[in-house]
Design a protein around this motif. Structure first.
Motif, PDB file in Angstrom:
ATOM      1  N   ALA A 181       0.671  -4.159   5.246  1.00 35.19           N
ATOM      2  CA  ALA A 181      -0.659  -4.435   4.702  1.00 35.19           C
ATOM      3  C   ALA A 181      -1.742  -3.897   5.636  1.00 35.19           C
ATOM      4  O   ALA A 181      -2.744  -3.337   5.186  1.00 35.19           O
ATOM      5  CB  ALA A 181      -0.837  -5.933   4.480  1.00 35.19           C
ATOM      6  N   GLU A 182      -1.554  -4.042   6.943  1.00 35.05           N
ATOM      7  CA  GLU A 182      -2.517  -3.508   7.913  1.00 35.05           C
ATOM      8  C   GLU A 182      -2.558  -1.981   7.859  1.00 35.05           C
ATOM      9  O   GLU A 182      -3.621  -1.378   7.944  1.00 35.05           O
ATOM     10  CB  GLU A 182      -2.170  -3.985   9.329  1.00 35.05           C
ATOM     11  N   GLU A 183      -1.384  -1.347   7.722  1.00 32.93           N
ATOM     12  CA  GLU A 183      -1.331   0.116   7.634  1.00 32.93           C
ATOM     13  C   GLU A 183      -2.023   0.609   6.365  1.00 32.93           C
ATOM     14  O   GLU A 183      -2.659   1.666   6.365  1.00 32.93           O
ATOM     15  CB  GLU A 183       0.115   0.601   7.667  1.00 32.93           C
ATOM     16  N   MET A 184      -1.906  -0.150   5.273  1.00 31.49           N
ATOM     17  CA  MET A 184      -2.525   0.253   4.009  1.00 31.49           C
ATOM     18  C   MET A 184      -4.041   0.278   4.108  1.00 31.49           C
ATOM     19  O   MET A 184      -4.695   1.021   3.383  1.00 31.49           O
ATOM     20  CB  MET A 184      -2.086  -0.686   2.885  1.00 31.49           C
ATOM     21  N   LYS A 185      -4.615  -0.517   4.996  1.00 28.68           N
ATOM     22  CA  LYS A 185      -6.067  -0.531   5.154  1.00 28.68           C
ATOM     23  C   LYS A 185      -6.598   0.820   5.631  1.00 28.68           C
ATOM     24  O   LYS A 185      -7.768   1.144   5.432  1.00 28.68           O
ATOM     25  CB  LYS A 185      -6.487  -1.625   6.136  1.00 28.68           C
ATOM     26  N   ASN A 186      -5.730   1.629   6.261  1.00 27.89           N
ATOM     27  CA  ASN A 186      -6.150   2.932   6.767  1.00 27.89           C
ATOM     28  C   ASN A 186      -6.000   4.047   5.742  1.00 27.89           C
ATOM     29  O   ASN A 186      -6.391   5.179   6.014  1.00 27.89           O
ATOM     30  CB  ASN A 186      -5.329   3.291   8.013  1.00 27.89           C
ATOM     31  N   TRP A 187      -5.437   3.745   4.582  1.00 26.46           N
ATOM     32  CA  TRP A 187      -5.270   4.776   3.561  1.00 26.46           C
ATOM     33  C   TRP A 187      -6.634   5.225   3.057  1.00 26.46           C
ATOM     34  O   TRP A 187      -7.525   4.425   2.829  1.00 26.46           O
ATOM     35  CB  TRP A 187      -4.467   4.248   2.392  1.00 26.46           C
ATOM     36  N   LYS A 188      -6.773   6.525   2.863  1.00 19.19           N
ATOM     37  CA  LYS A 188      -8.021   7.069   2.350  1.00 19.19           C
ATOM     38  C   LYS A 188      -8.020   7.113   0.822  1.00 19.19           C
ATOM     39  O   LYS A 188      -9.063   7.197   0.197  1.00 19.19           O
ATOM     40  CB  LYS A 188      -8.251   8.458   2.921  1.00 19.19           C
ATOM     41  N   GLN A 189      -6.853   7.087   0.218  1.00 24.27           N
ATOM     42  CA  GLN A 189      -6.705   7.144  -1.239  1.00 24.27           C
ATOM     43  C   GLN A 189      -6.097   5.830  -1.738  1.00 24.27           C
ATOM     44  O   GLN A 189      -5.802   4.938  -0.957  1.00 24.27           O
ATOM     45  CB  GLN A 189      -5.792   8.321  -1.622  1.00 24.27           C
ATOM     46  N   PRO A 246       0.083   8.075   2.179  1.00 26.35           N
ATOM     47  CA  PRO A 246       0.046   9.479   2.570  1.00 26.35           C
ATOM     48  C   PRO A 246       1.238  10.293   2.053  1.00 26.35           C
ATOM     49  O   PRO A 246       1.072  11.463   1.708  1.00 26.35           O
ATOM     50  CB  PRO A 246       0.033   9.439   4.100  1.00 26.35           C
ATOM     51  N   ASN A 247       2.425   9.698   1.954  1.00 31.88           N
ATOM     52  CA  ASN A 247       3.582  10.445   1.441  1.00 31.88           C
ATOM     53  C   ASN A 247       3.412  10.778  -0.032  1.00 31.88           C
ATOM     54  O   ASN A 247       3.687  11.906  -0.456  1.00 31.88           O
ATOM     55  CB  ASN A 247       4.877   9.662   1.649  1.00 31.88           C
ATOM     56  N   ILE A 248       2.966   9.816  -0.822  1.00 29.82           N
ATOM     57  CA  ILE A 248       2.749  10.044  -2.249  1.00 29.82           C
ATOM     58  C   ILE A 248       1.594  11.014  -2.448  1.00 29.82           C
ATOM     59  O   ILE A 248       1.648  11.889  -3.314  1.00 29.82           O
ATOM     60  CB  ILE A 248       2.482   8.714  -2.989  1.00 29.82           C
ATOM     61  N   GLU A 249       0.549  10.890  -1.640  1.00 34.28           N
ATOM     62  CA  GLU A 249      -0.581  11.815  -1.737  1.00 34.28           C
ATOM     63  C   GLU A 249      -0.129  13.252  -1.486  1.00 34.28           C
ATOM     64  O   GLU A 249      -0.529  14.169  -2.201  1.00 34.28           O
ATOM     65  CB  GLU A 249      -1.660  11.418  -0.727  1.00 34.28           C
ATOM     66  N   LYS A 250       0.738  13.453  -0.506  1.00 31.95           N
ATOM     67  CA  LYS A 250       1.260  14.786  -0.215  1.00 31.95           C
ATOM     68  C   LYS A 250       2.058  15.337  -1.402  1.00 31.95           C
ATOM     69  O   LYS A 250       1.890  16.492  -1.803  1.00 31.95           O
ATOM     70  CB  LYS A 250       2.150  14.727   1.025  1.00 31.95           C
ATOM     71  N   LYS A 251       2.919  14.485  -2.005  1.00 30.47           N
ATOM     72  CA  LYS A 251       3.701  14.918  -3.170  1.00 30.47           C
ATOM     73  C   LYS A 251       2.794  15.251  -4.351  1.00 30.47           C
ATOM     74  O   LYS A 251       3.040  16.226  -5.071  1.00 30.47           O
ATOM     75  CB  LYS A 251       4.694  13.829  -3.575  1.00 30.47           C
ATOM     76  N   LEU A 252       1.746  14.447  -4.566  1.00 29.59           N
ATOM     77  CA  LEU A 252       0.812  14.725  -5.652  1.00 29.59           C
ATOM     78  C   LEU A 252       0.126  16.078  -5.459  1.00 29.59           C
ATOM     79  O   LEU A 252       0.007  16.863  -6.394  1.00 29.59           O
ATOM     80  CB  LEU A 252      -0.238  13.618  -5.746  1.00 29.59           C
ATOM     81  N   LYS A 253      -0.314  16.349  -4.237  1.00 26.11           N
ATOM     82  CA  LYS A 253      -0.965  17.627  -3.956  1.00 26.11           C
ATOM     83  C   LYS A 253      -0.016  18.806  -4.176  1.00 26.11           C
ATOM     84  O   LYS A 253      -0.413  19.842  -4.703  1.00 26.11           O
ATOM     85  CB  LYS A 253      -1.523  17.638  -2.532  1.00 26.11           C
ATOM     86  N   GLU A 254       1.263  18.637  -3.777  1.00 24.47           N
ATOM     87  CA  GLU A 254       2.250  19.691  -3.992  1.00 24.47           C
ATOM     88  C   GLU A 254       2.459  19.939  -5.485  1.00 24.47           C
ATOM     89  O   GLU A 254       2.512  21.085  -5.934  1.00 24.47           O
ATOM     90  CB  GLU A 254       3.584  19.325  -3.339  1.00 24.47           C
ATOM     91  N   ASN A 255       2.564  18.867  -6.266  1.00 25.01           N
ATOM     92  CA  ASN A 255       2.761  19.002  -7.710  1.00 25.01           C
ATOM     93  C   ASN A 255       1.544  19.617  -8.387  1.00 25.01           C
ATOM     94  O   ASN A 255       1.678  20.421  -9.309  1.00 25.01           O
ATOM     95  CB  ASN A 255       3.103  17.658  -8.342  1.00 25.01           C
ATOM     96  N   ILE A 256       0.365  19.245  -7.933  1.00 21.76           N
ATOM     97  CA  ILE A 256      -0.852  19.826  -8.504  1.00 21.76           C
ATOM     98  C   ILE A 256      -0.904  21.316  -8.219  1.00 21.76           C
ATOM     99  O   ILE A 256      -1.191  22.124  -9.107  1.00 21.76           O
ATOM    100  CB  ILE A 256      -2.111  19.111  -7.956  1.00 21.76           C
TER     101      ILE A 256
END
Length: 111
Positions: free
Chosen positions: A51-59, A63-73
């Motif tokens: 939960a503490e780590e999630m507070k640092n997410w920008k989206q 970050p792993n899912i964001e990277k996969k989304l960018k690759e798919n896009i």
């Protein structure tokens, strides 16, 4: 004969049991009450850390899912999609692929 005709299920079940046993390696030798107490504390600590780590997410996703989304896009930029009745026609170069999202069917046979 295995109760799972597909061997992948045996591996998933085995890996799940092995993962859990690895997770509770120290606690599993305790009494049931002590085991539950230790497991609850360990899980609570892990959930708090995440939960503490999630507070640092920008989206809204990690970050792993964001990277996969960018690759798919970026892979999909060369695709042209035409909506049809209950389906989509996807053109990739000279190839035409019919996709039915509700039925989870695709002429590419990937699903």
């Amino acid at each position: 004969m295995s109760k799972f005709p597909n061997k992948r299920w045996d591996k998933i079940t085995s890996n799940l049991a092995e993962s859990f046993n690895s997770w509770v390696r120290k606690e599993r030798h305790h009494s049931v009450i002590h085991f539950v107490h230790e497991h609850r504390n360990k899980l609570g600590t892990l959930l708090h850390k995440h939960a503490e780590e999630m507070k640092n997410w920008k989206q809204l996703v990690g970050p792993n899912i964001e990277k996969k989304l960018k690759e798919n896009i970026s892979r999909s930029l060369s695709m042209v999609v035409y909506p049809m009745t209950n389906k989509f026609l996807v053109k990739i170069g000279n190839a035409n692929i019919s996709v039915d999202l509700l039925a989870r069917e695709c002429t590419c046979q990937y699903w």
